[in-house]
Design a protein around this motif. Structure first.
Motif, PDB file in Angstrom:
ATOM      1  N   LEU A 125       0.834  -1.211   0.000  1.00 48.27           N
ATOM      2  CA  LEU A 125       0.000   0.000   0.000  1.00 48.27           C
ATOM      3  C   LEU A 125       0.866   1.259   0.000  1.00 48.27           C
ATOM      4  O   LEU A 125       0.544   2.240  -0.684  1.00 48.27           O
ATOM      5  CB  LEU A 125      -0.917   0.001   1.231  1.00 48.27           C
ATOM      6  N   THR A 152      -5.298   3.184  -3.488  1.00 45.35           N
ATOM      7  CA  THR A 152      -5.915   2.348  -2.464  1.00 45.35           C
ATOM      8  C   THR A 152      -5.651   2.908  -1.078  1.00 45.35           C
ATOM      9  O   THR A 152      -6.561   2.970  -0.227  1.00 45.35           O
ATOM     10  CB  THR A 152      -5.376   0.915  -2.561  1.00 45.35           C
ATOM     11  N   LEU A 175      -8.395   4.362   1.581  1.00 47.93           N
ATOM     12  CA  LEU A 175      -8.461   3.854   2.947  1.00 47.93           C
ATOM     13  C   LEU A 175      -8.381   5.012   3.944  1.00 47.93           C
ATOM     14  O   LEU A 175      -9.130   5.042   4.937  1.00 47.93           O
ATOM     15  CB  LEU A 175      -7.315   2.871   3.172  1.00 47.93           C
ATOM     16  N   TRP A 181     -10.434  -2.004   5.290  1.00 46.69           N
ATOM     17  CA  TRP A 181      -9.172  -2.732   5.247  1.00 46.69           C
ATOM     18  C   TRP A 181      -9.317  -4.021   4.448  1.00 46.69           C
ATOM     19  O   TRP A 181      -8.402  -4.426   3.738  1.00 46.69           O
ATOM     20  CB  TRP A 181      -8.707  -3.034   6.668  1.00 46.69           C
ATOM     21  N   ALA A 183      -8.925  -3.154   0.877  1.00 42.85           N
ATOM     22  CA  ALA A 183      -7.522  -2.873   0.573  1.00 42.85           C
ATOM     23  C   ALA A 183      -6.725  -4.173   0.430  1.00 42.85           C
ATOM     24  O   ALA A 183      -5.868  -4.300  -0.449  1.00 42.85           O
ATOM     25  CB  ALA A 183      -6.915  -1.996   1.671  1.00 42.85           C
TER      26      ALA A 183
END
Length: 513
Positions: free
Chosen positions: A120, A127, A131, A138, A141
């Motif tokens: 990430l 993404t 978030l 989560w 993600a």
């Protein structure tokens, strides 16, 4: 805590949570529902609690982003201060152990968290930003990390953009990624990845087929789990066959659920004798006193379980290797789809997509009953039950008039949905109601609290052109001489419309063969 600012921030979070708990305890005191005054205190309580639930979900996502950033930053700093002679493997084990102890999780979970956090922070910026904004969870993600893990950086960026960037040329349709359950998002993301993966799906499918297997796993309470890893067409055909037979066995005197019937059918079929009937030994059926062979679940007649296979026309002709779409599963190799069509598998129904935009067209009807063609088109449009989060795919679902026939509703695709039996009953026994549909979009839903929820839409894409014709494809994005798909209602007159680039290219390709 090392930082006074961080300690103060967490104290503020604790204080804010105390305020929210007090709001839950006193929910409805303001007597408003979605900003409108109401005299119904119970409706106000319900609305306040839903607002708090939605806010809590956003906050959980933001905290997950914070945790990911903290884990990635800690790992970088720990590597920097590690002794130069310390082996890399030992460094990583030490970092994972520290994370595991702080969060009270196991080594494998800590390793997974670190890998996901690194992905990430370094390669999935959209993404991570989603978030942080609380628009995805989560779990969403993690799905993005999993699906992008085997993609090149530019392909991973395209996957992110398709689902998270509304300004991308071909954004995902319908329900946003963060508003569908993560397991539904995984299916959508996997479908896009299969269609747009830089490596050939034929090669990836061949590698996967070589790993086919049957596995046995003991479970609690004297139970066990038997699972098979098979090519998608065979697995779908088996599942749909058992579902169709199980539905046929349901009735007022059958107490077993559909799930239980599927399991019993599977066991009976796998354990029966070689001749195909229950109780057969040595290939010869045993007989009862009455002289008839014994009957069981495995002897139930097998109705035809129709499966839709959507095949781009050039792919069917062998000019491209663009994946086909198997109803209830997703993308499959073009060679597999051509084999299903060529060998005349009677449980598979071929669907050729429109070369203009990759979508099927509406079929008119003036009576209450649906034709087979309309049911097939409805299955193509929706793909599954349109209720948010439902995964019941189109084989099990029931056509339903959105505006009832006796209230003036017509039997056209735009006035039809195909909810599963569970959500069909919900619609008619509660205050959940569908929103209007269109020719290419399934209905959304309005809850008893008045909240609107979008349905998932099919990710149709224009079919790929064969290599000799790709040079002309740019005209689709510029000043094209070809007609766009009409958006007005009514019947399309294809005798008067000029041909699209797909139609012209198909004519050229066929003429050259």
């Amino acid at each position: 805590m090392a930082s006074e600012a961080a300690a103060g921030a967490f104290e503020a979070i604790d204080a804010a949570l105390a305020v929210l708990r007090a709001e839950v305890a006193n929910a409805g005191a303001a007597r408003t529902v979605r900003g409108q005054a109401t005299n119904d205190p119970l409706a106000a309580i319900a609305d306040d609690c839903l607002d708090i639930l939605a806010g809590a979900a956003r906050t959980e996502a933001r905290l997950a982003a914070l945790k990911a950033e903290a884990a990635a930053t800690y790992a970088d700093s720990a590597r920097s201060i590690a002794p130069p002679d310390m082996p890399v493997q030992a460094q990583e084990m030490s970092i994972a152990a520290e994370i595991g102890c702080v969060l009270a999780i196991g080594d494998q979970a800590a390793d997974a968290l670190l890998a996901q956090s690194y992905a990430l922070a370094t390669s999935l910026p959209l993404t991570l930003e989603a978030l942080k904004a609380g628009t995805i969870s989560w779990q969403h993600a993690r799905v993005m990390v999993d699906e992008a893990s085997t993609l090149a950086p530019d392909a991973a960026a395209a996957l992110e953009a398709h689902f998270l960037d509304p300004e991308t040329p071909q954004p995902a349709r319908g329900c946003p990624a963060g508003e569908m359950p993560a397991y539904r998002f995984r299916r959508k993301a996997r479908g896009w990845r299969e269609r747009n993966h830089p490596d050939s799906i034929e090669q990836r499918h061949a590698r996967g087929a070589a790993d086919r297997c049957l596995e046995f796993a003991p479970e609690q309470d004297g139970m066990a789990r038997l699972s098979a890893y098979l090519p998608a067409d065979k697995a779908s055909a088996i599942w749909n066959r058992f579902t169709a037979i199980a539905r046929g066995l349901q009735g007022p005197n059958e107490e077993r659920t559909l799930t239980q019937l599927r399991a019993d059918l599977f066991a009976a079929t796998a354990l029966r004798g070689g001749s195909g009937c229950t109780g057969c030994t040595g290939g010869s059926p045993e007989t009862h006193d009455a002289g008839s062979p014994p009957q069981g679940l495995a002897d139930s007649p097998a109705p035809r379980a129709e499966v839709l296979v959507t095949v781009p026309v050039f792919s069917l002709l062998g000019a491209t290797d663009e994946p086909a779409m198997l109803d209830g599963y997703g993308p499959i190799p073009a060679s597999l789809a051509r084999d299903l069509v060529a060998n005349g598998a009677d449980s598979f129904y071929r669907v050729l997509v429109d070369p203009r935009d990759g979508a099927p067209l509406e079929i008119g009807r003036t009576s209450y009953r649906l034709t087979k063609a309309m049911r097939r088109w409805l299955r193509l449009r929706d793909g599954k039950c349109p209720f948010p989060g439902c995964s019941n795919h189109s084989l099990d679902n029931e056509a339903d008039h959105l505006l009832a026939w006796h209230h003036g509703g017509t039997t056209g695709i735009s006035n039809l949905g195909q909810p599963c039996p569970k959500h069909h009953r919900l619609r008619h026994t509660s205050r959940w109601r569908p929103t209007p549909a269109t020719k290419n979009e399934p209905p959304g839903w309005i809850s008893p609290a008045g909240r609107k929820y979008k349905s998932e839409h099919q990710d149709w894409e224009p079919p790929a052109l064969p290599h000799p014709l790709k040079a002309r494809a740019g005209t689709l994005h510029g000043s094209s001489p070809f007609a766009a798909m009409p958006v007005s209602s009514g019947t399309v007159d294809y005798f008067r419309l000029p041909p699209s680039i797909g139609e012209s290219s198909l004519a050229e390709y066929l003429a050259a063969r």
